[in-house]
Design a protein around this motif. Structure first.
Motif, PDB file in Angstrom:
ATOM      1  N   PRO A 196       0.833  -1.096  -0.178  1.00  5.99           N
ATOM      2  CA  PRO A 196       0.064   0.057  -0.097  1.00  5.99           C
ATOM      3  C   PRO A 196       0.839   1.237   0.100  1.00  5.99           C
ATOM      4  O   PRO A 196       2.005   1.199   0.361  1.00  5.99           O
ATOM      5  CB  PRO A 196      -0.854  -0.108   1.262  1.00  5.99           C
ATOM      6  N   GLY A 197       0.299   2.340  -0.530  1.00  2.00           N
ATOM      7  CA  GLY A 197       1.178   3.598  -0.377  1.00  2.00           C
ATOM      8  C   GLY A 197       0.658   4.398   0.671  1.00  2.00           C
ATOM      9  O   GLY A 197       0.251   3.746   1.863  1.00  2.00           O
ATOM     10  N   PRO A 198       1.201   5.582   0.981  1.00  3.05           N
ATOM     11  CA  PRO A 198       0.663   6.240   2.048  1.00  3.05           C
ATOM     12  C   PRO A 198      -0.638   6.526   2.411  1.00  3.05           C
ATOM     13  O   PRO A 198      -1.491   6.511   1.524  1.00  3.05           O
ATOM     14  CB  PRO A 198       1.541   7.844   2.033  1.00  3.05           C
ATOM     15  N   GLN A 199      -1.307   6.695   3.695  1.00  5.40           N
ATOM     16  CA  GLN A 199      -2.459   7.024   3.649  1.00  5.40           C
ATOM     17  C   GLN A 199      -2.698   7.936   5.067  1.00  5.40           C
ATOM     18  O   GLN A 199      -1.822   8.278   5.788  1.00  5.40           O
ATOM     19  CB  GLN A 199      -3.398   5.709   4.238  1.00  5.40           C
ATOM     20  N   SER A 200      -3.762   8.550   4.905  1.00  9.49           N
ATOM     21  CA  SER A 200      -4.192   9.733   5.966  1.00  9.49           C
ATOM     22  C   SER A 200      -5.003   8.971   6.830  1.00  9.49           C
ATOM     23  O   SER A 200      -6.258   8.611   6.510  1.00  9.49           O
ATOM     24  CB  SER A 200      -4.727  10.955   5.275  1.00  9.49           C
ATOM     25  N   VAL A 201      -4.696   9.151   8.069  1.00 10.51           N
ATOM     26  CA  VAL A 201      -5.418   8.662   9.277  1.00 10.51           C
ATOM     27  C   VAL A 201      -5.530   9.693  10.264  1.00 10.51           C
ATOM     28  O   VAL A 201      -4.680  10.088  10.911  1.00 10.51           O
ATOM     29  CB  VAL A 201      -4.807   7.159   9.627  1.00 10.51           C
ATOM     30  N   ALA A 252       4.288   4.484   3.422  1.00  9.48           N
ATOM     31  CA  ALA A 252       3.837   3.169   3.141  1.00  9.48           C
ATOM     32  C   ALA A 252       4.792   2.202   3.738  1.00  9.48           C
ATOM     33  O   ALA A 252       6.169   2.710   4.393  1.00  9.48           O
ATOM     34  CB  ALA A 252       4.188   2.995   1.620  1.00  9.48           C
ATOM     35  N   PRO A 253       4.428   0.922   4.138  1.00  9.98           N
ATOM     36  CA  PRO A 253       5.577  -0.067   4.724  1.00  9.98           C
ATOM     37  C   PRO A 253       6.849   0.098   4.188  1.00  9.98           C
ATOM     38  O   PRO A 253       7.117   0.263   3.025  1.00  9.98           O
ATOM     39  CB  PRO A 253       4.597  -1.312   4.540  1.00  9.98           C
ATOM     40  N   THR A 254       7.708  -0.232   4.999  1.00 14.49           N
ATOM     41  CA  THR A 254       9.227  -0.246   4.581  1.00 14.49           C
ATOM     42  C   THR A 254       9.854  -1.380   4.895  1.00 14.49           C
ATOM     43  O   THR A 254      11.166  -1.697   4.631  1.00 14.49           O
ATOM     44  CB  THR A 254       9.914   0.956   5.581  1.00 14.49           C
TER      45      THR A 254
END
Length: 301
Positions: free
Chosen positions: A43-48, A55-57
């Protein structure tokens, strides 16, 4: 029952179109496996909650040499996934019967780490285990400090197939943080009796771990036998006796035992009707019958 959720998923509890979970009786212990890994493509970045989670590394579970994406232990320890933990906390608070919910961090850390992980640079199995322990300590502490409903408990996820890894994932310092033991148990690859399969990792608890672990009830979140190894119904008929023998020396007792009807090489019931009947008989037999089980544990730290 056991449910699997990724922290990348907005709908951890009750889950996407899983409102039926909120209707479960207070007699059902819900073991929620909360994963740093993502099910599917990265997944890409997400706004929470108005904050950005990158994103996961990390790549874990690298049996195929590549692995699957997961939020890195460095991301956890730096507080970068705190918004995801806040989302989990809010959804935990909204669930009925919080005293019947256990949060299991990861399905199997040992499986995740068996072939090393990549988090910016390669980490070997022991190094990854150490990072996971620190991350579990952080996540449990963060949830507790933020305020979760009384009664929600924690455990750490293990396949329970490697003794040194099991020992590394259960240091004495973590015994005061977690409330329940957990491991999975499969009869695949080599035909073994139910007692041999179910008791192997339980024996490591009493032989290898700090005594504080001995007082915690056990959740076997997955177990089963492959149809290729012989009659599953006959094998399941021996499960109540195996549990009785396991507990003859006292604690820790087995609080929950969940058959994993998935993957033909592990445990898929075949023929299914015969397997379901065998499971019903096993769970209706002492000491697995509900009336014969010890009361569910409450948090006591």
């Amino acid at each position: 029952m056991t449910q699997y959720r990724s922290l990348a998923d907005p709908y951890l509890l009750p889950g996407w179109k899983a409102e039926w979970l909120t209707q479960l009786s207070g007699d059902v212990l819900l073991n929620v496996v909360v994963e740093l890994k993502h099910y599917g493509t990265r997944p890409g970045p997400q706004s929470v909650g108005g904050r950005t989670v990158l994103a996961p590394t990390m790549m874990i579970q690298r049996r195929n040499g590549v692995g699957v994406p997961a939020y890195g232990y460095g991301q956890v320890l730096a507080g970068h996934i705190d918004p995801l933990l806040d989302r989990l906390r809010v959804q935990l608070t909204a669930m009925p019967h919080p005293e019947m919910i256990n949060v299991q961090f990861a399905s199997e850390f040992d499986t995740d780490h068996e072939f090393g992980v990549i988090e910016h640079c390669p980490l070997n199995w022991p190094e990854a285990d150490a990072r996971a322990v620190a991350s579990v300590r952080y996540m449990a502490g963060y949830l507790l400090d933020g305020g979760i409903p009384a009664g929600v408990t924690f455990s750490i996820g293990c396949g329970g197939f490697d003794r040194p890894s099991f020992r590394r994932l259960h240091p004495a310092s973590l015994a005061g943080v977690l409330d329940r033991m957990q491991f999975n148990a499969y009869n695949h690859g080599t035909a073994r009796t139910p007692y041999d399969v179910l008791n192997r990792t339980k024996a490591w608890i009493t032989d290898d771990l700090d005594p504080r672990w001995h007082r915690k009830p056990i959740i076997i979140a997955e177990y089963g036998t492959a149809a290729s190894l012989g009659s599953q119904a006959a094998w399941l008929a021996g499960v109540p006796g195996a549990i009785d023998r396991m507990e003859s020396d006292g604690r820790p007792f087995v609080e929950a035992l969940v058959y994993f009807d998935s993957n033909p090489e592990w445990a898929t019931l075949n023929p299914r009707p015969e397997g379901l009947q065998a499971l019903h008989r096993a769970y209706s037999t002492t000491p697995l019958a509900p009336a014969s089980r010890p009361a569910l544990c409450a948090r006591a730290r």
